[in-house]
Design a protein around this motif. Structure first.
Motif, PDB file in Angstrom:
ATOM      1  N   LEU A  14       0.837  -1.203   0.000  1.00 41.47           N
ATOM      2  CA  LEU A  14       0.000   0.000   0.000  1.00 41.47           C
ATOM      3  C   LEU A  14       0.874   1.256   0.000  1.00 41.47           C
ATOM      4  O   LEU A  14       0.587   2.234  -0.704  1.00 41.47           O
ATOM      5  N   ALA A  82      -8.659   3.004   7.677  1.00 43.51           N
ATOM      6  CA  ALA A  82      -9.890   2.286   7.348  1.00 43.51           C
ATOM      7  C   ALA A  82     -10.978   2.570   8.375  1.00 43.51           C
ATOM      8  O   ALA A  82     -12.125   2.207   8.190  1.00 43.51           O
ATOM      9  N   LYS A 103      -9.827   5.408   4.065  1.00 43.65           N
ATOM     10  CA  LYS A 103      -9.416   4.620   2.902  1.00 43.65           C
ATOM     11  C   LYS A 103     -10.638   3.989   2.270  1.00 43.65           C
ATOM     12  O   LYS A 103     -11.550   3.611   3.004  1.00 43.65           O
ATOM     13  N   PRO A 104     -10.675   3.724   1.014  1.00 43.62           N
ATOM     14  CA  PRO A 104      -9.660   4.150   0.050  1.00 43.62           C
ATOM     15  C   PRO A 104      -9.934   5.582  -0.404  1.00 43.62           C
ATOM     16  O   PRO A 104     -11.052   6.061  -0.287  1.00 43.62           O
TER      17      PRO A 104
ATOM     18  N   HIS B 239     -15.375  -2.251   2.524  1.00 47.36           N
ATOM     19  CA  HIS B 239     -14.005  -1.738   2.448  1.00 47.36           C
ATOM     20  C   HIS B 239     -13.258  -2.341   1.272  1.00 47.36           C
ATOM     21  O   HIS B 239     -12.640  -1.642   0.484  1.00 47.36           O
ATOM     22  N   GLU B 240     -13.339  -3.690   1.190  1.00 45.40           N
ATOM     23  CA  GLU B 240     -12.560  -4.388   0.176  1.00 45.40           C
ATOM     24  C   GLU B 240     -13.002  -4.012  -1.232  1.00 45.40           C
ATOM     25  O   GLU B 240     -12.198  -3.954  -2.144  1.00 45.40           O
ATOM     26  N   THR B 243     -11.809  -0.330  -2.404  1.00 43.57           N
ATOM     27  CA  THR B 243     -10.442  -0.099  -2.872  1.00 43.57           C
ATOM     28  C   THR B 243     -10.333  -0.244  -4.397  1.00 43.57           C
ATOM     29  O   THR B 243      -9.917   0.702  -5.066  1.00 43.57           O
ATOM     30  N   THR B 246     -12.289   2.499  -6.140  1.00 47.29           N
ATOM     31  CA  THR B 246     -11.649   3.805  -6.136  1.00 47.29           C
ATOM     32  C   THR B 246     -10.591   3.862  -7.241  1.00 47.29           C
ATOM     33  O   THR B 246     -10.446   4.866  -7.932  1.00 47.29           O
ATOM     34  N   ARG B 247      -9.870   2.729  -7.386  1.00 43.73           N
ATOM     35  CA  ARG B 247      -8.850   2.662  -8.435  1.00 43.73           C
ATOM     36  C   ARG B 247      -9.517   2.806  -9.809  1.00 43.73           C
ATOM     37  O   ARG B 247      -9.062   3.570 -10.649  1.00 43.73           O
TER      38      ARG B 247
END
Lengths: 226, 446
Positions: A14, A82, A103-104, B239-240, B243, B246-247
């Motif tokens: 990260l 997070a 995050k993110p 959350h997972e 990520t 967002t990318r």
């Protein structure tokens, strides 16, 4: 503006990703894998900003931050975590963080926030009675605004919006940043409140002639020219 | 026997009545048996005495009889006896007492009204002897004077203290039971309000209640763990997934900037909006889970809903104007509740945004803040297409998006409103004042 950034993050992958993203904006980065290394690094180098992970082994982010502040190191610190609950955010800010981001995060948003933090440090300290951005002048104490010395009549929200844009003239303010700072919301409304108010503000600013001083960065936010 | 149909109160009352009834019955029983037994003993005794003085079937010598009576009267153990010999014409020949009335032959009861010296209650046996003589033997049925009053004292003292002990014990017991049950109910109430950290107090006395409380607490621990797991799973997923999303969004934004044709830019712009919608959905899921954890309750402070509503409506007016809606705060009464200002702002904003999103341009949207009794009520009413009654419950559910209109939004707006209302001990009601939709939020004022 190229910045020298310290990334404190125990997740190496990260940290690398963050460093690469920051490199896209021409920033230099140093990575510290834990709080102890970060403390050793921070006293030896002059950093413009710190991106800090909250949960790390050995020394967690908040403890590191307390050490930094006790050592009178006044560098802007952005906690990137997070943990997004309101209470956790308050903890982070109370520990001495300048910004708390969950995050993110979109690199553009992160970059905008870092710039805003660095710029805030560059202010003379006391907020003077009037602030200027190009031909626009605002008085935060009198709640008045002028363009080319002609007074602009702005309702409360539009005035606060302009004040925030003037404070950060030359840098991008993202929608979440504006919602936090102007509206004091810790959530994002689903309607385009920010866009609506920017439109109103633009109208007011251009009523007395002159071009539009606010530029839109699609998908990112707004910027008032210097 | 089926007892489940009776309330504890009715059972207690029935038990107490039975206890009272049996106590009274015992008292009455003891009294009547004692009285009857004493009477029988006394009757037997006076009959024996009478027969001893004048045996049946024997000729009587009047002088001898008088002598025997006088002798018996002298004996110490016959001191409580009255013996009278009466000749025809009511002439008393011998005796140590006097009778004020004529008694019929056979057994009879005598009392104070008979004015027999030293006697309050007793029995008399009247026997007619040959020669017109009449022998009367009187004896007391009371072992001592004012026996009845003493007996009442004994009954009152004895049975009264039993009743007092039982009643006192019952009250003490019911207080204890109700205190423990109230403690449990209070815990349940706090948990229903969303504070899963509460537990039933355990006193450590090892009683049935303690065991019950401990079992209850273990159940709560388990539920809390399960709830946390569910919440973690949904948090983790959010959350997972955020990520990579967002990318993806970052890449789309870059592509959008670099797009060379208008067509490509338009397509990428739409994809960007989709990505934003998805991110918004995950943010809302995490937000609902944060609200449902009840943590925000710690930051509760007085909030005037009327002031907040006028602020939000004023703020949203330009947005409504842009989309061709007519938004007004038609009625507002100051109503201060204890709550989270930011969450309540989000609630109001969501209600207005919901109305804007689901109604066509030109629709009027009216907000009100009123007070009824101990409650504050926020309503947002629109004159749009409304929601059929059968689908209203669905609307409050997560992802409970309704089939009509093709309106945007992630279907979490009203679920979020519902979560915020419940955090404040309130509720959400959906109805239709004839046309369109009215959403009411009823919040308790403390």
């Amino acid at each position: 503006m190229s910045l020298n950034i310290l990334i404190v993050e125990d997740d190496a992958e990260l940290a690398e990703t963050l460093a690469a993203q920051m490199a896209d904006f021409d920033h230099d980065t140093t990575i510290a894998g834990n709080g102890h290394k970060a403390l050793a690094t921070i006293v030896n180098g002059a950093f413009d900003a710190v991106i800090l992970d909250r949960v790390m082994p050995l020394m967690d982010g908040l403890t590191f931050l307390q050490h930094v502040r006790q050592a009178n190191i006044n560098v802007p610190v952005l906690i990137l975590t997070a943990f997004g609950k309101a209470s956790q955010k308050v903890e982070g800010l109370e520990a001495g963080a300048d910004d708390y981001v969950v995050k993110p995060i979109d690199p553009l948003e992160l970059n905008a926030r870092l710039h805003a933090l660095v710029r805030a440090r560059q202010w003379s300290g006391k907020e003077s009675d009037t602030m200027r951005a190009g031909d626009i002048m605002v008085s935060p104490t009198k709640f008045r605004a002028w363009r080319n010395d002609i007074a602009i009549d702005l309702p409360g929200t539009e005035f606060k919006l302009l004040l925030e844009l003037v404070r950060h003239a030359g840098s991008v303010l993202t929608r979440p940043m504006l919602l936090e700072r102007v509206w004091n919301y810790d959530f994002e409304p689903t309607t385009n409140i920010v866009d609506t108010y920017i439109k109103r503000l633009r109208k007011k600013l251009t009523e007395g002639g002159g071009d539009d001083p606010i530029s839109t960065l699609r998908g990112v936010g707004y910027m008032l020219r210097k | 026997m089926r007892l489940s149909g009776f309330s504890l109160r009715r059972l207690t009352l029935a038990f107490l009545s039975l206890l009272l009834l049996s106590t009274v019955a015992t008292g009455v029983g003891i009294y009547s048996v004692t009285v009857r037994t004493i009477r029988q003993l006394v009757d037997t005794r006076i009959r024996q005495i009478s027969v001893t003085l004048a045996p049946d079937g024997e000729p009587h010598d009047r002088a001898e009889l008088i002598r025997r009576i006088a002798e018996m009267n002298r004996q110490r153990d016959t001191g409580d006896l009255g013996i009278i010999l009466v000749a025809p014409g009511h002439r008393q020949l011998a005796g140590n007492v006097r009778l004020s009335r004529d008694l019929p032959p056979g057994l009879a009861s005598v009392d104070l009204g008979d004015n027999i010296k030293g006697l309050s209650k007793g029995r008399a046996l009247v026997r007619d002897l040959p020669d017109g003589l009449r022998l009367i033997v009187v004896a007391e049925t009371e072992p001592f004077d004012q026996y009845d009053r003493a007996r009442i004292r004994i009954y009152m003292g004895g049975f009264g203290s039993i009743l007092a002990i039982v009643l006192g014990g019952l009250i003490l017991f019911s207080r204890m039971v109700s205190r423990r049950i109230t403690a449990m109910r209070d815990t349940v109430a706090t948990i229903i309000e969303g504070d899963m950290s509460q537990r039933v107090p355990v006193t450590g006395d090892g009683s049935e209640f303690d065991l019950q409380a401990a079992a209850f607490n273990r159940m709560l621990d388990r539920i809390q763990v399960l709830m946390a797991e569910i919440s973690n799973v949904s948090n983790d997923i959010s959350h997972e997934l955020r990520t990579p999303l967002t990318r993806l969004r970052g890449r789309l934004a870059l592509l959008h900037k670099q797009a060379e044709s208008d067509g490509a830019r338009e397509g990428i712009g739409a994809a960007l909006e989709d990505a934003d919608d998805l991110l918004g959905m995950f943010t809302a899921i995490l937000r609902i889970s944060e609200i449902e954890s009840g943590e925000r309750r710690r930051g509760f402070a007085p909030v005037d809903l009327a002031e907040l509503a006028s602020e939000i409506v004023a703020m949203m007016e330009p947005v409504a104007e842009d989309s061709g809606h007519d938004l007004t705060l038609v009625n507002w009464t100051p109503a201060t509740i204890i709550g989270d200002r930011k969450l309540l702002a989000q609630l109001l904003l969501n209600l207005v945004e919901n109305a804007l999103r689901h109604t066509p341009p030109g629709t009027a949207i009216a907000a009100t803040v009123t007070r009824t009794g101990g409650h504050a009520e926020i309503t947002v009413t629109d004159t749009g297409p409304g929601i059929p009654p059968a689908q209203r419950a669905v609307a409050l559910r997560r992802f409970g998006r309704l089939g009509h209109g093709g309106a945007a939004g992630h279907g979490l707006g009203l679920a979020l409103v519902d979560a915020i209302a419940r955090l404040h001990g309130g509720e959400v009601r959906l109805d239709s004042p004839g046309q369109g939709l009215r959403i009411s939020i009823i919040l308790p004022m403390e």
